[in-house]
Scaffold this motif. Structure first.
Motif, short mmCIF file in Angstrom:
data_model
loop_
_atom_site.label_atom_id
_atom_site.label_comp_id
_atom_site.label_asym_id
_atom_site.label_seq_id
_atom_site.Cartn_x
_atom_site.Cartn_y
_atom_site.Cartn_z
N GLN A 20 0.82 -1.22 0.00
CA GLN A 20 0.00 0.00 0.00
C GLN A 20 0.85 1.26 0.00
O GLN A 20 0.46 2.29 -0.55
CB GLN A 20 -0.99 0.00 1.18
CG GLN A 20 -0.47 0.52 2.51
CD GLN A 20 0.16 -0.59 3.32
OE1 GLN A 20 0.48 -1.65 2.80
NE2 GLN A 20 0.36 -0.35 4.61
N MET A 38 1.89 1.87 -3.53
CA MET A 38 0.76 2.42 -4.30
C MET A 38 0.62 3.92 -4.06
O MET A 38 0.39 4.69 -4.99
CB MET A 38 -0.53 1.70 -3.90
CG MET A 38 -0.63 0.28 -4.38
SD MET A 38 -2.20 -0.48 -3.88
CE MET A 38 -2.07 -2.09 -4.65
N SER A 66 -5.14 2.28 -5.16
CA SER A 66 -5.43 0.85 -5.10
C SER A 66 -6.34 0.41 -6.24
O SER A 66 -6.09 -0.59 -6.92
CB SER A 66 -6.07 0.51 -3.75
OG SER A 66 -6.41 -0.85 -3.68
N ALA A 67 -7.40 1.18 -6.46
CA ALA A 67 -8.35 0.85 -7.53
C ALA A 67 -7.66 0.90 -8.89
O ALA A 67 -7.89 0.04 -9.75
CB ALA A 67 -9.53 1.81 -7.49
N ALA A 76 -4.39 0.52 -9.55
CA ALA A 76 -3.40 -0.55 -9.70
C ALA A 76 -4.07 -1.90 -9.93
O ALA A 76 -3.55 -2.73 -10.69
CB ALA A 76 -2.52 -0.61 -8.46
N LYS A 77 -5.20 -2.13 -9.32
CA LYS A 77 -5.89 -3.41 -9.47
C LYS A 77 -6.44 -3.60 -10.88
O LYS A 77 -6.67 -4.73 -11.32
CB LYS A 77 -7.02 -3.53 -8.45
CG LYS A 77 -6.50 -3.79 -7.04
CD LYS A 77 -7.63 -3.80 -6.01
CE LYS A 77 -7.08 -4.02 -4.60
NZ LYS A 77 -8.15 -3.94 -3.57
N ASN A 78 -6.65 -2.49 -11.58
CA ASN A 78 -7.19 -2.56 -12.93
C ASN A 78 -6.15 -2.22 -14.01
O ASN A 78 -6.50 -2.09 -15.18
CB ASN A 78 -8.38 -1.60 -13.07
CG ASN A 78 -9.56 -2.02 -12.21
OD1 ASN A 78 -10.09 -3.12 -12.36
ND2 ASN A 78 -9.96 -1.17 -11.28
N ASN A 79 -4.91 -2.06 -13.59
CA ASN A 79 -3.85 -1.69 -14.53
C ASN A 79 -2.58 -2.40 -14.11
O ASN A 79 -1.95 -2.03 -13.12
CB ASN A 79 -3.68 -0.16 -14.52
CG ASN A 79 -2.71 0.32 -15.58
OD1 ASN A 79 -1.59 -0.18 -15.69
ND2 ASN A 79 -3.13 1.32 -16.36
N GLU A 80 -2.18 -3.42 -14.86
CA GLU A 80 -1.03 -4.23 -14.48
C GLU A 80 0.26 -3.41 -14.46
O GLU A 80 1.13 -3.64 -13.61
CB GLU A 80 -0.88 -5.41 -15.44
CG GLU A 80 0.21 -6.39 -15.05
CD GLU A 80 0.07 -6.91 -13.62
OE1 GLU A 80 1.12 -7.00 -12.93
OE2 GLU A 80 -1.06 -7.19 -13.18
N MET A 109 0.31 -1.60 -11.22
CA MET A 109 0.60 -2.52 -10.12
C MET A 109 2.09 -2.86 -10.08
O MET A 109 2.70 -2.89 -8.99
CB MET A 109 -0.22 -3.80 -10.29
CG MET A 109 0.00 -4.83 -9.18
SD MET A 109 -0.49 -4.23 -7.53
CE MET A 109 -2.29 -4.50 -7.63
N ARG A 165 4.76 -2.18 -7.07
CA ARG A 165 5.65 -3.21 -6.52
C ARG A 165 7.10 -2.75 -6.55
O ARG A 165 7.85 -2.96 -5.60
CB ARG A 165 5.50 -4.52 -7.31
CG ARG A 165 4.15 -5.21 -7.14
CD ARG A 165 4.22 -6.63 -7.69
NE ARG A 165 2.90 -7.27 -7.70
CZ ARG A 165 2.15 -7.44 -8.77
NH1 ARG A 165 2.59 -7.03 -9.97
NH2 ARG A 165 0.97 -8.03 -8.69
#
Length: 588
Positions: free
Chosen positions: A166, A169, A211-212, A214-218, A221, A225
């Motif tokens: 987090q 992110m 968060s939203a 990153a979860k929908n965009n590799e 994300m 990382r």
């Protein structure tokens, strides 16, 4: 003070021994038929087979020895050989008077003082506390207070999630919004700003957005990382930004936890054990505890006796980065080094049971934790709405904990009687204290491992098994004693006498079980047992109150005894609510 049931058991045990039987047979239990007796002993039934006598014959031998005892009002045998016993009224009164003189109402300091660490926060920085955090906070605080009350050296640790994905992110989201900040320039050599580039309210919006996304965009994300890895590797700009995130979050967390009367001795996080990870990994490798699996470094924790699969613990991922299991094991390494505890208690969502089973097995197998270190996982259930699903806002989102606190205080405020002459400030303070009791007692009165339904109307009611009902009982006793003081200058110095009625005897017996309840709550790590006792004691007192005119009683000896008994009840209830982190108002 020795528990009353142990004092009585000792006398019965001595009687068994005097008759030629083993002393342990004299152990008493609270009667499951209070209409017949207060205590019972089943030792004669256990002894019958071994000593080849009828249980009734053995029971009658014991009765003959105890017939002149000053501890019992009456003793009898029943059925096939049960021994029924009622405590002598004078002895019971003497016991309560000793409780009244004792600072801790008869609770002794533990013989074996333990150093206990309670891990009960688990909040993530950069995120506001929500309703899902309440159980860890209030259960852990109660366990800490009960343990400390018995004399143990207790250390409460918030154990912040401040080193994970987090943070990466948030860093990458800030970079997208404000790319010109010096934190993102790898060639920057100057001093970083002392003020954060965001407010706490802005930070609360940044994380869910990041968060939203990153979860929908590799790609996003992967960028998060990478930022997390670089932060953990010590990139200066990211470390400086992380400190801003941490400082702002901790300030806000302390405020919200404080509104729950939850306090931590340590404000450490996952980041604080980072310096131990290299040393720990080296130790595990050198002692041949690890092996590689698909590039990751793992420790096998399965046992031959396992009835289900227990996966290996991953220490490092294939890219060399750490995981939750890594930091949890390193935290135990750190705690052993810094505090050498006898016990570490984790108050965590029960869905993490497997994770902690793996971690505990790993530290025991590898010698990071000695066999003498007790590791306890207190897995709690979820707080659900009336629909049986995890508690949500009306809009379907996760409610902030601060909003929940304000909602229940508002519910209590609506129930307060404005005609009692409360000032606006007093109304607010009473609503805060009573609201807190509704919230905390509503949670703690449930068995820790069970899910429960959060019902604001029910929990904030002044009747039934609720926090406000307990507080109302205490306030009622305060009012009785204040009236007695104003009329006759009663100062609580008189003694409790033998009971004059059955409801008074019931109250005295219930009070005598306080130390027993506290010790059991500690041993089982079950605050709900203390809640059960508080509710039963409140009910028993209110029956006694409604059956007697305490203030207008003309028999002064009786009146004085009743006031003293009421004072002890108040003391026990006030001690109990304090152990749950609940404050008592002067009036309601």
């Amino acid at each position: 003070m020795e528990k009353l049931i142990k004092i009585l058991s000792k006398e019965v045990s001595d009687a068994f021994e005097k008759c030629g039987y083993e002393s342990y047979l004299g152990s008493l239990t609270v009667s499951d038929r209070p209409d017949l007796c207060q205590f019972q002993c089943n030792g004669a039934l256990t002894a019958a087979k071994r000593y080849k006598k009828s249980p009734l014959q053995i029971a009658n031998e014991i009765l003959n020895v105890l017939k002149d005892s000053c501890s019992f009002k009456d003793i009898s045998s029943a059925g096939p050989g049960f021994i029924n016993l009622n405590v002598n009224d004078s002895m019971l009164a003497d016991y309560l008077n000793m409780m009244n003189r004792d600072e801790k109402c008869g609770c002794d300091k533990a013989n074996n003082i333990l150093t206990i660490i309670v891990d009960y926060g688990g909040a993530n920085v950069a995120k506001p506390l929500h309703v899902g955090h309440i159980r860890a906070a209030v259960i852990g605080e109660a366990i800490k207070r009960i343990s400390r009350f018995l004399g143990h050296n207790v250390i409460g640790d918030v154990h912040l999630g401040d080193w994970g994905l987090q943070i990466g992110m948030v860093i990458t989201e800030l970079k997208r919004r404000m790319p010109g900040l010096p934190y993102f320039d790898e060639n920057y050599t100057g001093e970083y700003p002392t003020d954060a580039p965001f407010t706490i309210s802005e930070l609360e919006e940044i994380y869910p957005t990041a968060s939203a996304f990153a979860k929908n965009n590799e790609d996003a994300m992967e960028e998060a990382r990478k930022a997390t890895f670089e932060l953990q590797a010590g990139r200066k700009g990211y470390v400086a930004l992380w400190r801003h995130i941490l400082n702002g979050s901790v300030k806000d967390l302390k405020k919200v936890y404080g509104s729950l009367n939850v306090e931590f001795d340590l404000w450490l996080g996952e980041s604080d054990c980072e310096k131990y990870i290299d040393e720990m990994v080296k130790y595990l490798k050198e002692n041949n505890y690890t092996y590689e699996s698909q590039g990751a470094l793992v420790v096998d924790v399965a046992k031959e006796s396992d009835s289900s699969v227990i996966p290996p613990v991953m220490i490092l991922k294939s890219d060399g980065s750490s995981l939750y299991s890594t930091t949890d094991i390193a935290t135990i390494w750190q705690r052993v080094e810094d505090y050498n505890p006898d016990m570490i208690i984790y108050v965590v969502d029960k869905r993490q049971d497997m994770h902690f089973e793996q971690v505990f097995r790993c530290v025991k197998k590898t010698g990071i934790a000695s066999e003498n270190l007790s590791l306890e996982f207190i897995g709690f259930g979820t707080m659900n709405g009336k629909d049986g699903k995890p508690f949500k806002t009306r809009e379907g989102g996760v409610m902030k904990l601060q909003d929940l606190i304000e909602t229940i205080q508002s519910s209590v405020l609506d129930k307060l009687d404005a005609s009692k002459g409360f000032s606006e400030e007093e109304m607010g303070d009473v609503a805060r204290r009573v609201g807190l009791s509704a919230l905390k007692y509503g949670d703690l009165s449930n068995q820790v491992t069970k899910d429960y339904v959060f019902d604001i109307e029910k929990f904030s009611s002044f009747e039934g098994n609720t926090g406000p009902y307990i507080l109302y009982t205490i306030v009622r006793i305060k009012s009785i004693l204040n009236k007695a003081c104003s009329k006759e200058k009663y100062c609580g110095s008189d003694l409790i006498q033998k009971p004059y009625s059955q409801c008074e005897l019931d109250l005295m017996l219930k009070l005598s079980k306080f130390n027993e309840t506290i010790e059991f709550s500690f041993l089982t790590k079950a605050p709900n047992k203390l809640c059960e006792y508080m509710y039963d004691l409140s009910n028993t007192f209110n029956k006694f109150y409604h059956s007697n005119r305490i203030i207008s009683e003309e028999n002064q000896e009786k009146k004085s005894s009743w006031l003293c008994l009421s004072s002890l009840t108040k003391k026990v209830l006030e001690t109990s609510v304090e152990l749950l982190g609940i404050e008592v108002p002067d009036r309601m």
